[in-house]
Design a protein around this motif. Sequence first.
Motif, short mmCIF file in Angstrom:
data_model
loop_
_atom_site.label_atom_id
_atom_site.label_comp_id
_atom_site.label_asym_id
_atom_site.label_seq_id
_atom_site.Cartn_x
_atom_site.Cartn_y
_atom_site.Cartn_z
N GLU A 107 0.79 -1.22 0.00
CA GLU A 107 0.00 0.00 0.00
C GLU A 107 0.82 1.27 0.00
O GLU A 107 0.27 2.35 -0.18
CB GLU A 107 -0.95 -0.01 1.20
N SER A 108 2.13 1.16 0.21
CA SER A 108 2.96 2.36 0.24
C SER A 108 4.30 2.09 -0.44
O SER A 108 4.68 0.94 -0.66
CB SER A 108 3.20 2.81 1.68
N ALA A 109 5.00 3.17 -0.76
CA ALA A 109 6.31 3.06 -1.38
C ALA A 109 7.29 2.35 -0.44
O ALA A 109 8.12 1.57 -0.87
CB ALA A 109 6.83 4.45 -1.75
N LYS A 110 7.16 2.59 0.86
CA LYS A 110 8.04 1.94 1.84
C LYS A 110 7.84 0.43 1.81
O LYS A 110 8.80 -0.33 1.83
CB LYS A 110 7.78 2.49 3.24
N GLU A 111 6.59 -0.02 1.76
CA GLU A 111 6.31 -1.45 1.71
C GLU A 111 6.91 -2.07 0.45
O GLU A 111 7.45 -3.17 0.49
CB GLU A 111 4.80 -1.71 1.72
N ILE A 112 6.80 -1.37 -0.69
CA ILE A 112 7.34 -1.88 -1.95
C ILE A 112 8.85 -2.05 -1.83
O ILE A 112 9.40 -3.11 -2.16
CB ILE A 112 6.98 -0.95 -3.12
N LEU A 113 9.54 -1.01 -1.35
CA LEU A 113 10.99 -1.09 -1.25
C LEU A 113 11.41 -2.15 -0.23
O LEU A 113 12.38 -2.89 -0.46
CB LEU A 113 11.59 0.26 -0.88
N ASP A 114 10.68 -2.28 0.87
CA ASP A 114 11.00 -3.31 1.87
C ASP A 114 10.84 -4.71 1.29
O ASP A 114 11.67 -5.59 1.54
CB ASP A 114 10.13 -3.15 3.12
N CYS A 115 9.80 -4.94 0.50
CA CYS A 115 9.59 -6.24 -0.14
C CYS A 115 10.72 -6.55 -1.13
O CYS A 115 11.25 -7.66 -1.15
CB CYS A 115 8.25 -6.30 -0.85
N LEU A 116 11.07 -5.56 -1.94
CA LEU A 116 12.16 -5.76 -2.89
C LEU A 116 13.48 -6.01 -2.18
O LEU A 116 14.26 -6.87 -2.57
CB LEU A 116 12.29 -4.54 -3.81
N LYS A 117 13.72 -5.26 -1.12
CA LYS A 117 14.96 -5.41 -0.36
C LYS A 117 15.05 -6.80 0.25
O LYS A 117 16.09 -7.46 0.17
CB LYS A 117 15.04 -4.34 0.73
N THR A 118 13.97 -7.27 0.86
CA THR A 118 13.97 -8.61 1.46
C THR A 118 14.16 -9.68 0.40
O THR A 118 14.92 -10.64 0.61
CB THR A 118 12.65 -8.85 2.21
N ALA A 119 13.53 -9.51 -0.76
CA ALA A 119 13.63 -10.51 -1.82
C ALA A 119 15.02 -10.56 -2.45
O ALA A 119 15.49 -11.63 -2.83
CB ALA A 119 12.59 -10.23 -2.89
N HIS A 120 15.70 -9.41 -2.53
CA HIS A 120 16.96 -9.37 -3.27
C HIS A 120 18.20 -9.20 -2.40
O HIS A 120 19.30 -9.49 -2.86
CB HIS A 120 16.91 -8.28 -4.33
N GLU A 121 18.03 -8.75 -1.18
CA GLU A 121 19.17 -8.64 -0.27
C GLU A 121 19.04 -9.58 0.90
O GLU A 121 20.02 -9.94 1.52
CB GLU A 121 19.30 -7.19 0.25
N GLY A 122 17.83 -9.98 1.22
CA GLY A 122 17.59 -10.86 2.35
C GLY A 122 17.47 -10.05 3.63
O GLY A 122 17.69 -8.85 3.67
N ILE A 123 17.10 -10.75 4.69
CA ILE A 123 17.01 -10.09 5.99
C ILE A 123 18.42 -9.98 6.58
O ILE A 123 19.37 -10.57 6.07
CB ILE A 123 16.04 -10.83 6.93
N GLU A 124 18.57 -9.25 7.64
CA GLU A 124 19.88 -8.96 8.22
C GLU A 124 20.63 -10.24 8.60
O GLU A 124 21.83 -10.34 8.38
CB GLU A 124 19.69 -8.06 9.45
N GLN A 125 19.93 -11.23 9.14
CA GLN A 125 20.58 -12.48 9.53
C GLN A 125 21.18 -13.20 8.32
O GLN A 125 22.28 -13.74 8.39
CB GLN A 125 19.59 -13.42 10.22
N VAL A 126 20.48 -13.18 7.20
CA VAL A 126 20.96 -13.83 5.99
C VAL A 126 22.20 -13.11 5.48
O VAL A 126 23.19 -13.74 5.08
CB VAL A 126 19.86 -13.88 4.90
N LYS A 127 22.17 -11.77 5.50
CA LYS A 127 23.34 -11.01 5.06
C LYS A 127 24.55 -11.31 5.92
O LYS A 127 25.65 -11.51 5.40
CB LYS A 127 23.03 -9.50 5.09
N GLU A 128 24.38 -11.34 7.24
CA GLU A 128 25.50 -11.63 8.14
C GLU A 128 26.03 -13.04 7.91
O GLU A 128 27.24 -13.27 7.92
CB GLU A 128 25.05 -11.46 9.59
N SER A 129 25.14 -13.98 7.66
CA SER A 129 25.55 -15.35 7.39
C SER A 129 26.37 -15.43 6.10
O SER A 129 27.39 -16.13 6.04
CB SER A 129 24.31 -16.24 7.29
N LYS A 130 25.93 -14.72 5.06
CA LYS A 130 26.68 -14.71 3.80
C LYS A 130 28.06 -14.09 4.00
O LYS A 130 29.06 -14.58 3.46
CB LYS A 130 25.92 -13.92 2.73
N ILE A 131 28.14 -13.02 4.76
CA ILE A 131 29.42 -12.37 5.03
C ILE A 131 30.35 -13.33 5.76
O ILE A 131 31.53 -13.46 5.41
CB ILE A 131 29.22 -11.06 5.82
#
Length: 144
Positions: A107-131
């Motif tokens: 319903e908002s631009a923030k929700e859209i960007l958050d969905c895209l970010k989660t889909a393409h960057e992952g959540i913080e735990q996934v990023k830390e695990s990859k690092i």
Amino acid sequence: MAAPLNLEEGKSSTRPPHFKGHFYSWWKVRMHDYLMAEDNELWDIVLDGPFVPTIEEKDGEKTILVQKPRQKYEEADRKKIENGFKAKTLLVYGIGPDKYNRLSACESAKEILDCLKTAHEGIEQVKESKIDMLTSRYENFKMK
């Protein structure tokens, strides 16, 4: 941040950058620049979420914030709401129909960007695990 090898898309100042599902980080930087060029408030709306006009009401001893009725909106309120829809519209114009189906419920631009970010960057735990994984692979490579 990797850029695509073949830049098929021409640079346009009237159309937002198009995201085709690859090179999310590159697209996000381009979309940031595009929104800032349109209106510097648009990126803030994408990051912070839409503006909701509120008024203070007394509830006994307490003062609480409640959403304003539409009839009491001022011109500044309407402008901020309009900017929220403009930011959402520009983000939607920047994605293809395949991504739109996933984001159509947002319903908002923030929700859209958050969905895209989660889909393409992952959540913080996934990023830390990859690092951690890449760091250990690098250290093992140095040892060999």
